[in-house]
Design a protein around this motif. Structure first.
Motif, PDB file in Angstrom:
ATOM      1  N   ALA A  71     -46.521  63.699 -11.719  1.00 51.01           N
ATOM      2  CA  ALA A  71     -47.819  63.824 -12.373  1.00 51.01           C
ATOM      3  C   ALA A  71     -48.298  65.273 -12.371  1.00 51.01           C
ATOM      4  N   GLY A  72     -48.713  65.758 -13.557  1.00 46.57           N
ATOM      5  CA  GLY A  72     -49.260  67.100 -13.686  1.00 46.57           C
ATOM      6  C   GLY A  72     -48.236  68.204 -13.811  1.00 46.57           C
ATOM      7  N   ALA A  73     -46.954  67.900 -13.680  1.00 47.12           N
ATOM      8  CA  ALA A  73     -45.918  68.940 -13.771  1.00 47.12           C
ATOM      9  C   ALA A  73     -45.633  69.280 -15.227  1.00 47.12           C
ATOM     10  N   ASN A  74     -45.408  70.567 -15.500  1.00 48.38           N
ATOM     11  CA  ASN A  74     -45.114  70.993 -16.865  1.00 48.38           C
ATOM     12  C   ASN A  74     -43.707  70.595 -17.293  1.00 48.38           C
ATOM     13  N   GLU A  75     -42.777  70.610 -16.344  1.00 50.04           N
ATOM     14  CA  GLU A  75     -41.398  70.237 -16.643  1.00 50.04           C
ATOM     15  C   GLU A  75     -41.048  68.961 -15.891  1.00 50.04           C
ATOM     16  N   GLN A  76     -40.352  68.057 -16.581  1.00 49.92           N
ATOM     17  CA  GLN A  76     -39.967  66.781 -15.998  1.00 49.92           C
ATOM     18  C   GLN A  76     -38.452  66.663 -15.961  1.00 49.92           C
ATOM     19  N   ARG A  77     -37.958  66.012 -14.931  1.00 49.47           N
ATOM     20  CA  ARG A  77     -36.519  65.777 -14.823  1.00 49.47           C
ATOM     21  C   ARG A  77     -36.179  64.455 -15.490  1.00 49.47           C
ATOM     22  N   GLU A  78     -35.391  64.539 -16.549  1.00 54.56           N
ATOM     23  CA  GLU A  78     -34.955  63.313 -17.206  1.00 54.56           C
ATOM     24  C   GLU A  78     -33.962  62.571 -16.313  1.00 54.56           C
ATOM     25  N   PRO A  79     -34.090  61.252 -16.221  1.00 59.22           N
ATOM     26  CA  PRO A  79     -33.135  60.515 -15.372  1.00 59.22           C
ATOM     27  C   PRO A  79     -31.725  60.578 -15.939  1.00 59.22           C
ATOM     28  N   ASP A  80     -30.768  60.717 -15.046  1.00 61.25           N
ATOM     29  CA  ASP A  80     -29.359  60.664 -15.416  1.00 61.25           C
ATOM     30  C   ASP A  80     -28.945  59.197 -15.380  1.00 61.25           C
ATOM     31  N   PHE A  81     -28.612  58.639 -16.546  1.00 61.92           N
ATOM     32  CA  PHE A  81     -28.353  57.206 -16.632  1.00 61.92           C
ATOM     33  C   PHE A  81     -27.075  56.797 -15.897  1.00 61.92           C
ATOM     34  N   ARG A  82     -26.310  57.780 -15.415  1.00 61.42           N
ATOM     35  CA  ARG A  82     -25.138  57.447 -14.607  1.00 61.42           C
ATOM     36  C   ARG A  82     -25.500  57.256 -13.142  1.00 61.42           C
ATOM     37  N   GLN A  83     -26.744  57.630 -12.781  1.00 59.48           N
ATOM     38  CA  GLN A  83     -27.149  57.525 -11.389  1.00 59.48           C
ATOM     39  C   GLN A  83     -27.136  56.068 -10.949  1.00 59.48           C
ATOM     40  N   GLU A  84     -26.437  55.827  -9.870  1.00 61.41           N
ATOM     41  CA  GLU A  84     -26.320  54.463  -9.353  1.00 61.41           C
ATOM     42  C   GLU A  84     -26.071  54.520  -7.857  1.00 61.41           C
ATOM     43  N   THR A  85     -26.674  53.577  -7.150  1.00 61.08           N
ATOM     44  CA  THR A  85     -26.414  53.411  -5.728  1.00 61.08           C
ATOM     45  C   THR A  85     -25.970  51.967  -5.504  1.00 61.08           C
ATOM     46  N   ILE A  86     -24.856  51.792  -4.810  1.00 55.22           N
ATOM     47  CA  ILE A  86     -24.340  50.452  -4.510  1.00 55.22           C
ATOM     48  C   ILE A  86     -24.437  50.238  -3.004  1.00 55.22           C
ATOM     49  N   THR A  87     -25.043  49.118  -2.627  1.00 54.25           N
ATOM     50  CA  THR A  87     -25.235  48.792  -1.223  1.00 54.25           C
ATOM     51  C   THR A  87     -24.548  47.479  -0.900  1.00 54.25           C
ATOM     52  N   ALA A  88     -23.797  47.464   0.197  1.00 53.95           N
ATOM     53  CA  ALA A  88     -23.106  46.249   0.622  1.00 53.95           C
ATOM     54  C   ALA A  88     -24.105  45.243   1.170  1.00 53.95           C
ATOM     55  N   PRO A  89     -23.718  43.952   1.266  1.00 51.68           N
ATOM     56  CA  PRO A  89     -24.620  42.931   1.832  1.00 51.68           C
ATOM     57  C   PRO A  89     -25.111  43.288   3.234  1.00 51.68           C
ATOM     58  N   SER A  90     -24.330  44.079   3.969  1.00 51.67           N
ATOM     59  CA  SER A  90     -24.731  44.477   5.319  1.00 51.67           C
ATOM     60  C   SER A  90     -25.843  45.518   5.322  1.00 51.67           C
ATOM     61  N   GLY A  91     -26.132  46.101   4.139  1.00 49.70           N
ATOM     62  CA  GLY A  91     -27.135  47.155   4.049  1.00 49.70           C
ATOM     63  C   GLY A  91     -26.538  48.547   4.021  1.00 49.70           C
ATOM     64  N   LYS A  92     -25.245  48.666   4.188  1.00 47.83           N
ATOM     65  CA  LYS A  92     -24.581  49.970   4.171  1.00 47.83           C
ATOM     66  C   LYS A  92     -24.404  50.452   2.736  1.00 47.83           C
ATOM     67  N   ILE A  93     -24.820  51.685   2.457  1.00 55.73           N
ATOM     68  CA  ILE A  93     -24.602  52.282   1.138  1.00 55.73           C
ATOM     69  C   ILE A  93     -23.134  52.674   1.016  1.00 55.73           C
ATOM     70  N   VAL A  94     -22.472  52.149  -0.001  1.00 53.51           N
ATOM     71  CA  VAL A  94     -21.041  52.407  -0.155  1.00 53.51           C
ATOM     72  C   VAL A  94     -20.737  53.340  -1.325  1.00 53.51           C
ATOM     73  N   TYR A  95     -21.697  53.477  -2.251  1.00 53.51           N
ATOM     74  CA  TYR A  95     -21.439  54.341  -3.412  1.00 53.51           C
ATOM     75  C   TYR A  95     -22.762  54.950  -3.851  1.00 53.51           C
ATOM     76  N   ARG A  96     -22.698  56.230  -4.213  1.00 56.06           N
ATOM     77  CA  ARG A  96     -23.901  56.880  -4.738  1.00 56.06           C
ATOM     78  C   ARG A  96     -23.503  57.932  -5.760  1.00 56.06           C
ATOM     79  N   TYR A  97     -24.217  57.933  -6.881  1.00 57.89           N
ATOM     80  CA  TYR A  97     -24.066  59.002  -7.870  1.00 57.89           C
ATOM     81  C   TYR A  97     -25.392  59.737  -7.928  1.00 57.89           C
ATOM     82  N   GLY A  98     -25.356  61.042  -7.781  1.00 61.66           N
ATOM     83  CA  GLY A  98     -26.591  61.812  -7.824  1.00 61.66           C
ATOM     84  C   GLY A  98     -26.329  63.230  -8.237  1.00 61.66           C
TER      85      GLY A  98
END
Length: 297
Positions: free
Chosen positions: A262-289
């Protein structure tokens, strides 16, 4: 008369130039077509020569269902040599480890547990009477287990947004394309989550789409929801929106579709490839950033 002759000459010259240009274009097209045909012939001949010289008739790598607890996946490697004798042995060289294959008739196979992050390019080692021969077929390469195991999802917001008088307005559609994995792993639940400074302020269930029809370009379901929302914000606050989905194996997938300061002159467009995958145990197994992508060891 002289002027008329000059005009006639200019017209004829222009016509001849057009004919020459057309002829050059035709010649160039024919040359490109011939070059393409010659390249195809070379490729086909090279492929046939490689097939004839190869000791292997067929090779395959069949990926199974991942284990949500151990975060591994079974892969069955099968090799069919052109010639099989009782004195020959067949192995796979996987990252320097020689793994023997068991013979079943004319085929040799073995099942190995691989980590979800593992990338391998095995070589086939055939040994008989002390003579060792090695081949490296592309069919056994495993470079992206993610695409083979998990559903492929593309989520985006299409519409209008605005900010003024300490209020963020969003009006449009949340559009989602999804196709199940080659192992038939599909999504079973999905919701749209909006957060302000990391705190959830709204959650909306997203009805899953119908099974894809024969004309589906994306190869999977296409669905979404209408959005007409207003959120109070002050300058500096960060509003983010995500699609949170659960697949049939119990893994959770998070896709960012909106990021606004809010209020920023420049905005970061989301990268549609960004994804986080979490196992049933709660452990993050994959991240794109922004820092990188890939499975987390």
């Amino acid at each position: 008369v002289f002027t008329m002759m000059q005009l006639y000459s200019v017209v004829k010259i222009s016509e001849l130039e057009r004919q020459i240009d057309n002829l050059n274009y035709t010649i160039s097209s024919v040359e490109n077509h011939l070059s393409s045909q010659i390249s195809d012939i070379y490729r086909n001949v090279e492929q046939k020569l490689q097939e004839q010289a190869s000791l292997i008739l067929r090779a395959s790598a069949q990926v199974g269902q991942p284990d949500a607890d151990t975060l591994t996946v079974p892969v069955t490697f099968t090799v069919t040599p052109k010639t099989v004798t009782d004195t020959m042995s067949v192995s796979l060289d996987i990252d320097g480890e020689l793994v023997p294959l068991e013979r079943f008739g004319m085929e040799y196979s073995v099942t190995r547990e691989l980590s979800l992050s593992q990338q391998i390019s095995p070589s086939i080692v055939i040994e008989e009477h002390g003579v060792r021969q090695v081949e490296k077929p592309a069919e056994l390469e495993l470079k992206n287990l993610k695409e083979m195991i998990f559903p492929d999802v593309f989520a985006r917001f299409v519409g209008q947004t605005s900010y003024g008088s300490n209020e963020y307005r969003q009006n449009g559609q949340l559009e989602i394309d999804c196709k199940e994995s080659p192992q038939n792993n599909s999504l079973t639940d999905m919701k749209y989550i909006v957060k302000v400074d990391g705190k959830s302020v709204k959650e909306t269930p997203v009805p899953l789409g119908q099974a894809p029809g024969p004309g589906e370009i994306f190869g999977g379901g296409r669905f979404g929801i209408s959005i007409d929302d207003r959120y109070p914000l002050t300058d500096g606050q960060v509003l983010t929106a995500y699609v949170l989905a659960v697949d049939s194996l119990g893994f959770t997938h998070e896709y960012e579709v909106l990021h606004y300061v809010a209020g920023a002159n420049e905005q970061r467009e989301p990268d549609f490839r960004q994804e986080t995958i979490t196992a049933p145990s709660g452990k993050i197994v994959y991240r794109y950033g922004e820092e990188g992508m890939g499975f987390i060891q």
